[in-house]
Write a protein that holds these residues in place. Sequence first.
Motif, PDB file in Angstrom:
ATOM      1  N   LEU A 393       0.896  -1.340  -0.118  1.00  0.00           N
ATOM      2  CA  LEU A 393       0.078   0.103   0.200  1.00  0.00           C
ATOM      3  C   LEU A 393       0.787   1.179  -0.031  1.00  0.00           C
ATOM      4  CD1 LEU A 393      -2.800  -1.172   2.547  1.00  0.00           C
ATOM      5  CD2 LEU A 393      -3.036  -0.778   0.070  1.00  0.00           C
ATOM      6  N   GLY A 394       2.097   1.152  -0.114  1.00  0.00           N
ATOM      7  CA  GLY A 394       3.200   2.179   0.020  1.00  0.00           C
ATOM      8  C   GLY A 394       3.217   2.936   1.159  1.00  0.00           C
ATOM      9  N   GLY A 395       2.936   2.263   2.441  1.00  0.00           N
ATOM     10  CA  GLY A 395       3.204   2.708   3.584  1.00  0.00           C
ATOM     11  C   GLY A 395       4.368   2.310   4.519  1.00  0.00           C
ATOM     12  N   ALA A 396       4.475   2.536   5.641  1.00  0.00           N
ATOM     13  CA  ALA A 396       5.679   2.078   6.558  1.00  0.00           C
ATOM     14  C   ALA A 396       5.246   1.517   7.543  1.00  0.00           C
ATOM     15  CB  ALA A 396       6.618   3.148   6.624  1.00  0.00           C
ATOM     16  N   MET A 397       5.830   0.607   8.267  1.00  0.00           N
ATOM     17  CA  MET A 397       5.596  -0.020   9.652  1.00  0.00           C
ATOM     18  C   MET A 397       6.766  -0.300  10.636  1.00  0.00           C
ATOM     19  SD  MET A 397       3.795  -3.584  10.059  1.00  0.00           S
ATOM     20  CE  MET A 397       5.215  -4.581  10.275  1.00  0.00           C
ATOM     21  N   GLU A 398       6.496  -0.145  11.773  1.00  0.00           N
ATOM     22  CA  GLU A 398       7.756  -0.239  12.771  1.00  0.00           C
ATOM     23  C   GLU A 398       7.146  -1.285  13.743  1.00  0.00           C
ATOM     24  OE1 GLU A 398       8.889   3.444  14.366  1.00  0.00           O
ATOM     25  OE2 GLU A 398       9.735   4.177  12.432  1.00  0.00           O
ATOM     26  N   ALA A 399       7.796  -2.273  14.098  1.00  0.00           N
ATOM     27  CA  ALA A 399       7.126  -3.040  15.237  1.00  0.00           C
ATOM     28  C   ALA A 399       8.449  -3.666  15.883  1.00  0.00           C
ATOM     29  CB  ALA A 399       6.603  -4.456  14.548  1.00  0.00           C
ATOM     30  N   GLY A 400       8.229  -3.531  17.369  1.00  0.00           N
ATOM     31  CA  GLY A 400       9.294  -3.991  18.296  1.00  0.00           C
ATOM     32  C   GLY A 400       9.075  -3.728  19.818  1.00  0.00           C
ATOM     33  N   MET A 401       9.810  -4.151  20.507  1.00  0.00           N
ATOM     34  CA  MET A 401       9.907  -3.804  21.911  1.00  0.00           C
ATOM     35  C   MET A 401      10.103  -2.444  22.219  1.00  0.00           C
ATOM     36  SD  MET A 401       8.418  -6.229  23.384  1.00  0.00           S
ATOM     37  CE  MET A 401       8.782  -6.142  25.003  1.00  0.00           C
ATOM     38  N   ARG A 402       9.460  -1.710  23.151  1.00  0.00           N
ATOM     39  CA  ARG A 402       9.508  -0.320  23.722  1.00  0.00           C
ATOM     40  C   ARG A 402       9.227   0.018  25.050  1.00  0.00           C
ATOM     41  NH1 ARG A 402       6.868   3.854  20.189  1.00  0.00           N
ATOM     42  NH2 ARG A 402       8.408   2.696  18.218  1.00  0.00           N
ATOM     43  N   ASP A 403       9.889  -0.202  25.999  1.00  0.00           N
ATOM     44  CA  ASP A 403       9.750  -0.015  27.454  1.00  0.00           C
ATOM     45  C   ASP A 403       8.762  -0.855  27.892  1.00  0.00           C
ATOM     46  OD1 ASP A 403      11.027   2.415  27.506  1.00  0.00           O
ATOM     47  OD2 ASP A 403       9.441   3.664  26.611  1.00  0.00           O
ATOM     48  N   GLY A 404       8.956  -2.069  27.696  1.00  0.00           N
ATOM     49  CA  GLY A 404       8.193  -3.379  28.105  1.00  0.00           C
ATOM     50  C   GLY A 404       7.030  -3.578  27.501  1.00  0.00           C
ATOM     51  N   GLU A 405       6.956  -2.735  26.375  1.00  0.00           N
ATOM     52  CA  GLU A 405       5.689  -3.068  25.517  1.00  0.00           C
ATOM     53  C   GLU A 405       5.790  -3.590  24.175  1.00  0.00           C
ATOM     54  OE1 GLU A 405       1.902  -0.293  27.325  1.00  0.00           O
ATOM     55  OE2 GLU A 405       3.471   0.487  26.068  1.00  0.00           O
ATOM     56  N   TRP A 406       5.147  -4.091  23.441  1.00  0.00           N
ATOM     57  CA  TRP A 406       5.182  -4.500  22.030  1.00  0.00           C
ATOM     58  C   TRP A 406       4.361  -3.352  21.374  1.00  0.00           C
ATOM     59  CZ3 TRP A 406       7.813  -7.185  18.675  1.00  0.00           C
ATOM     60  CH2 TRP A 406       7.482  -7.666  17.493  1.00  0.00           C
ATOM     61  N   CYS A 407       5.215  -2.596  20.453  1.00  0.00           N
ATOM     62  CA  CYS A 407       4.548  -1.609  19.863  1.00  0.00           C
ATOM     63  C   CYS A 407       4.642  -1.655  18.276  1.00  0.00           C
ATOM     64  CB  CYS A 407       5.289  -0.260  20.076  1.00  0.00           C
ATOM     65  SG  CYS A 407       5.257   0.211  21.959  1.00  0.00           S
ATOM     66  N   LEU A 408       3.483  -1.562  17.818  1.00  0.00           N
ATOM     67  CA  LEU A 408       3.384  -1.489  16.237  1.00  0.00           C
ATOM     68  C   LEU A 408       2.643  -0.071  15.648  1.00  0.00           C
ATOM     69  CD1 LEU A 408       2.924  -3.257  13.767  1.00  0.00           C
ATOM     70  CD2 LEU A 408       0.544  -3.660  14.360  1.00  0.00           C
ATOM     71  N   THR A 409       3.356   0.540  14.703  1.00  0.00           N
ATOM     72  CA  THR A 409       2.868   1.548  14.280  1.00  0.00           C
ATOM     73  C   THR A 409       3.032   1.557  12.773  1.00  0.00           C
ATOM     74  OG1 THR A 409       4.193   2.654  16.202  1.00  0.00           O
ATOM     75  CG2 THR A 409       3.398   4.147  14.203  1.00  0.00           C
ATOM     76  N   VAL A 410       1.811   1.809  12.156  1.00  0.00           N
ATOM     77  CA  VAL A 410       1.598   1.903  10.764  1.00  0.00           C
ATOM     78  C   VAL A 410       1.042   3.131  10.167  1.00  0.00           C
ATOM     79  CG1 VAL A 410       0.295   0.809   8.949  1.00  0.00           C
ATOM     80  CG2 VAL A 410       1.126  -0.514  10.774  1.00  0.00           C
ATOM     81  N   THR A 411       1.797   3.554   9.278  1.00  0.00           N
ATOM     82  CA  THR A 411       1.486   4.813   8.367  1.00  0.00           C
ATOM     83  C   THR A 411       1.441   4.541   6.799  1.00  0.00           C
ATOM     84  OG1 THR A 411       2.816   6.149  10.214  1.00  0.00           O
ATOM     85  CG2 THR A 411       1.845   7.367   8.102  1.00  0.00           C
ATOM     86  N   ILE A 412      -0.040   5.001   6.446  1.00  0.00           N
ATOM     87  CA  ILE A 412      -0.244   4.528   5.134  1.00  0.00           C
ATOM     88  C   ILE A 412      -0.666   5.981   4.541  1.00  0.00           C
ATOM     89  CG2 ILE A 412      -1.663   3.350   3.529  1.00  0.00           C
ATOM     90  CD1 ILE A 412      -1.584   1.252   5.571  1.00  0.00           C
ATOM     91  N   PRO A 413      -0.178   6.660   3.386  1.00  0.00           N
ATOM     92  CA  PRO A 413      -0.343   7.680   2.766  1.00  0.00           C
ATOM     93  C   PRO A 413      -1.764   7.455   1.946  1.00  0.00           C
ATOM     94  CG  PRO A 413       1.653   6.839   1.825  1.00  0.00           C
ATOM     95  CD  PRO A 413       1.287   5.834   2.917  1.00  0.00           C
TER      96      PRO A 413
END
Length: 418
Positions: A393-413
């Motif tokens: 879809l032409g977007g970007a995704m970041e996934a990983g541990m951060r401060d004891g939490e599993w964080c998923l961030t997706v940005t799709i233009p």
Amino acid sequence: MRIIMLLLAPLRSADTYLRWVYLVLGGVLLVPFLLAALVVASLLVDQDANSEAVYGPPGAAALAVAAVLGAATVGIPGVRTQQAQLSRSLLGGRLAAEPDTRSAAGSSRTRAGCWLALHFVVGFGTSLLTMIGLTESAILAMTPITGGASGTMLLGDVLFSGWRRWLGPLAGAGLLVALVYTVAAVGGGAARLAPLFLGPSAADRLAAAQARADHLTERNRLAAELHDSIGHVLSVVALQAGTATRVIDRDPDFARTALEAIAEQARTATAELDHVLGALREEPAAAAPQRTLDDLASLVDAARFAGADLRFDQTGALGSVPGVLSRELYRLCQEAITNALRHGGADTTITMELHVEQARVRLSVRNPVPVRRPARPGGGRGVRSMDERVRLLGGAMEAGMRDGEWCLTVTIPWKGDG
């Protein structure tokens, strides 16, 4: 010893004799065309001339005409297909490993016709050589019995007198071995040449590669659909069943609600599975359940019924998101919740934010991961599936541990309306 085994390889190899059969078949198939051409040649030659005139240059011309007539049969439906299958089965070699294409291009028919003519001519020569060689070997093998009374076409009477007749069987065996080596060499050459005439062209290879790529893409898409949909349902059902089992005595109403939710999830999974199976069977009527962001509320409720503390924050108009993006975002939310439930447990806290902005859509999902169940670096198959969806879809995704939490961030233009 290794050199001896290499020298004996043509005698022991099954390929030698299969190719021998293939070459002889070419000679047999040429005979009707050759007979017809010889009859015509005999009519054109002066009747008072020596009969050798028919089998001299006119005979060579008749052989060429017969090969051309035989090659013309490649235009008959089914001949080219049978020719290719016969060559693959008996010649083997690189041709057997080539993709089986059905190109209708004129160049493919021309190459097949040339190969058929070559097969006929070489096969006819191999048939004559086989007939003469086997006959001569048999005569030589019987010289001790016949006393050399019958000479051979190749060696005459040189071995057929006195004590030398006992060398006849040895000479016959040598002639037979030489015949096998000769046929093995001719058959090996035919196996190396066949892919040039019967193998796929460059255009055929490109078409086959594209078809293979399309097939793999569709299978990967179905695998992703199956993983995202059925995997989510099974995770939720497992958690709801476990929760219902624990509270069935002290809170039967909640257990009943959980069981009803399990039944609903099972019906959803059945619909999803029917779609995937229909697509695998290539049924044109197999319609995918098109779940979009409009179904997000049901997805959130199902996670909460499973016992998760799901905190959902949404801004912007979900209905303004285009259909394709809406469906893919639903799958992303579904997989993110599934991973959170699978790794955090039924009582985990999930924070999900979905913001529909003018130029982009942002999805953020966070959940704590217990120390006893550390997250795998980079995620598993589900994370890879989400990353593939986002990149398409032409977007970007970041996934990983951060401060004891599993964080998923997706940005799709995307291009909004306002």
